[in-house]
Design a protein around this motif. Structure first.
Motif, short mmCIF file in Angstrom:
data_model
loop_
_atom_site.label_atom_id
_atom_site.label_comp_id
_atom_site.label_asym_id
_atom_site.label_seq_id
_atom_site.Cartn_x
_atom_site.Cartn_y
_atom_site.Cartn_z
N PHE A 1 86.34 -25.94 82.57
CA PHE A 1 87.99 -26.29 82.44
C PHE A 1 88.22 -27.62 83.16
N MET A 2 87.21 -28.40 83.44
CA MET A 2 87.26 -29.88 84.00
C MET A 2 86.25 -30.59 83.69
N THR A 3 86.49 -31.84 83.88
CA THR A 3 85.27 -32.87 83.78
C THR A 3 85.46 -33.91 84.85
N THR A 4 84.32 -34.10 85.61
CA THR A 4 84.41 -34.98 86.57
C THR A 4 83.41 -36.55 86.17
N ILE A 5 84.16 -37.55 86.36
CA ILE A 5 83.24 -38.84 86.34
C ILE A 5 83.19 -39.56 87.60
#
Length: 173
Positions: free
Chosen positions: A101-105
């Motif tokens: 449900f999310m992406t972290t960069i």
């Protein structure tokens, strides 16, 4: 009867690579550190340390730092020691975590100090090509405006937390 042994000779090229690796590790773990201390730690001569470190300094991976006043320095006479340390701005590393449900960069420097971090509060695209395009676009966006570094991005690590169904290539969280 034939004698067997487990001894292995060390050719100079292999030995040099191992010395370089050990010196890099000492600088990274213990820097800023004096050449003399590396010499004692690894059992190598100071000229050997200098020969191995010179290309790293020329390439911008390692920098020389003059130690400023400190408790130790007040008691010493003569020249201030020149210490070696990794240049934290030599290159960047990028981390990507794709969650359901999310992406972290995250963009870090050599010392793992966060330079930029972005949380994308939505599920990554299910289509593989669309997901790759989104991740690349977001990485480029995070890199914009960062100070230039001599070696750019060293690498990108991607984490896909969860259980992977090998046959189908599906990640279950």
């Amino acid at each position: 009867m034939k004698k067997t042994h487990t001894l292995e000779g060390i050719n100079p090229k292999k030995n040099r690579k191992q010395n370089l690796s050990n010196i890099r590790e000492a600088i990274y773990k213990f820097g800023p550190i004096a050449r003399n201390d590396i010499s004692k730690m690894l059992g190598l001569t100071q000229p050997a340390i200098s020969i191995c470190v010179s290309p790293m300094i020329e390439d911008g991976f390692v920098r020389e730092v003059v130690q400023e006043n400190g408790a130790e320095m007040e008691r010493q006479l003569g020249r201030k020691p020149v210490l070696l340390d990794f240049n934290p701005d030599a290159f960047y590393v990028v981390g990507v975590e794709l969650m359901p449900f999310m992406t972290t960069i995250c963009v870090d420097n050599v010392r793992n100090e966060i330079q930029r971090k972005k949380l994308i509060d939505e599920a990554p695209p299910e289509d593989y090509e669309a997901m790759i395009d989104m991740v690349c676009k977001e990485i480029h966006g995070q890199m914009e405006g960062l100070p230039p570094c001599p070696h750019g991005v060293l690498g990108v690590g991607v984490a896909l937390p969860g259980f992977i169904e090998e046959g189908d290539g599906i990640i279950r969280s």
